[in-house]
Design an enzyme around this catalytic site. Structure first.
Site, PDB file in Angstrom:
ATOM      1  N   HIS A 132       0.829  -1.209   0.000  1.00 56.20           N
ATOM      2  CA  HIS A 132       0.000   0.000   0.000  1.00 56.20           C
ATOM      3  C   HIS A 132       0.865   1.261   0.000  1.00 56.20           C
ATOM      4  CE1 HIS A 132      -3.276   2.537   2.172  1.00 56.20           C
ATOM      5  NE2 HIS A 132      -3.603   2.431   0.892  1.00 56.20           N
ATOM      6  N   GLU A 168       0.822  -0.325  -4.776  1.00 56.46           N
ATOM      7  CA  GLU A 168      -0.323   0.554  -5.023  1.00 56.46           C
ATOM      8  C   GLU A 168       0.132   1.977  -4.767  1.00 56.46           C
ATOM      9  OE1 GLU A 168      -3.805   2.980  -3.557  1.00 56.46           O
ATOM     10  OE2 GLU A 168      -1.941   2.424  -2.536  1.00 56.46           O
ATOM     11  N   ASP A 189      -1.226   6.442  -5.360  1.00 62.72           N
ATOM     12  CA  ASP A 189      -2.271   7.407  -5.703  1.00 62.72           C
ATOM     13  C   ASP A 189      -1.697   8.452  -6.653  1.00 62.72           C
ATOM     14  OD1 ASP A 189      -4.313   6.527  -3.564  1.00 62.72           O
ATOM     15  OD2 ASP A 189      -2.499   6.921  -2.392  1.00 62.72           O
ATOM     16  N   HIS A 202      -1.915  11.282  -2.027  1.00 59.03           N
ATOM     17  CA  HIS A 202      -3.208  10.712  -1.661  1.00 59.03           C
ATOM     18  C   HIS A 202      -4.257  11.791  -1.384  1.00 59.03           C
ATOM     19  CE1 HIS A 202      -6.278   9.241   1.175  1.00 59.03           C
ATOM     20  NE2 HIS A 202      -6.229   8.137   0.452  1.00 59.03           N
ATOM     21  N   GLU A 221      -3.979   3.976  -8.450  1.00 58.69           N
ATOM     22  CA  GLU A 221      -5.271   4.558  -8.089  1.00 58.69           C
ATOM     23  C   GLU A 221      -5.351   5.974  -8.649  1.00 58.69           C
ATOM     24  OE1 GLU A 221      -8.106   6.074  -4.449  1.00 58.69           O
ATOM     25  OE2 GLU A 221      -6.541   4.605  -3.965  1.00 58.69           O
TER      26      GLU A 221
END
Length: 259
Positions: free
Chosen positions: A16, A43, A45, A58, A126
């Site tokens: 993450h 992952e 953002d 994020h 993302e």
């Protein structure tokens, strides 16, 4: 490579924001630390600067994960998308976490892409639009991802909570696989994922129950979960048939043993 339910090249465990909470999130340092713990997929953002450069962040604002407030003062907007990349690239995105990461910069998406591509790592991107920029962000991120991964054997997985951003990504680069992110099972979630031609549903781990897993898998989706930081929760999800786990605990789960 065409990604389908049957043809799924991604590992079970995904780090993450690079390395969870062990390093400043969404930085190259975090990716390197996650890789040092054996992770082969990450992952992150991605949103847009004011001049259209995709970069990792994020929150809508820079306050929590940079020295923007200290650098600029309270009179200057802290919204990341309000500033051009030249300004953003000068910020310290590491000191808030710990002294060991002082001076770590915000990374642009291109640098993170090159790190993953050169090392053979998978990436779950993302799409995290600044408020009001869903379609533009989905379009630009998909354009960059398609260009950067054009010769790669395994494409990145594009995901978003925002169906408009995913729709823009679909329109721009329909060959790139997509996943719908959910923090609630809102009315029409399954139909929306189908209309966007997603390959995965990525849920808050508490949303996966026998009925929701059955619905998703029966419709042809892979079931992934965030943010799984506890071994008992991971086992519950495994027993349900969930197939992918995004975790902060890169120090707790050994990904190589479960891929």
């Amino acid at each position: 490579m065409l990604i389908t339910e049957e043809n799924w090249p991604y590992p079970t465990w995904i780090a993450h924001r690079g390395a969870g909470k062990l390093a400043p999130e969404n930085t190259l340092a975090a990716f390197r630390l996650g890789a040092a713990h054996g992770y082969r997929m990450f992952e992150c953002d991605v949103k847009l600067s004011a001049d259209g450069v995709p970069f990792l962040l994020h929150d809508d604002t820079l306050t929590r994960t940079s020295n923007a407030l200290l650098q600029w003062g309270a009179d200057v907007s802290a919204v990341g998308g309000d500033h051009d990349w030249g300004t953003l690239s000068q910020l310290d995105a590491g000191s808030w976490h710990s002294r060991a990461f002082a001076g770590e910069p915000l990374p642009c998406f291109e640098n993170i892409a090159h790190f993953c591509l050169h090392n053979g790592y998978g990436l779950n991107i993302e799409i995290k639009p600044t408020t009001g920029q869903a379609r533009q962000t989905g379009t630009v991120v998909a354009q960059h991802a398609a260009r950067l991964w054009r010769n790669a054997s395994v494409p990145p997985l594009l995901s978003s909570f925002d169906p408009e951003a995913l729709a823009a990504a679909h329109d721009t680069a329909p060959h790139l696989p997509r996943g719908l992110l959910l923090e609630t099972l809102w009315k029409g979630w399954l139909e929306t994922a189908l209309s966007l031609e997603c390959v995965a549903i990525i849920c808050d781990h508490t949303l996966w129950e026998t009925s929701s897993v059955t619905q998703a898998q029966s419709a042809g989706f892979r079931c992934l979960s965030y943010t799984v930081n506890d071994a008992s929760k991971a086992q519950r999800l495994l027993d349900l048939g969930v197939e992918g786990f995004i975790t902060d605990r890169v120090d707790l789960f050994a990904p190589a043993s479960s891929q």
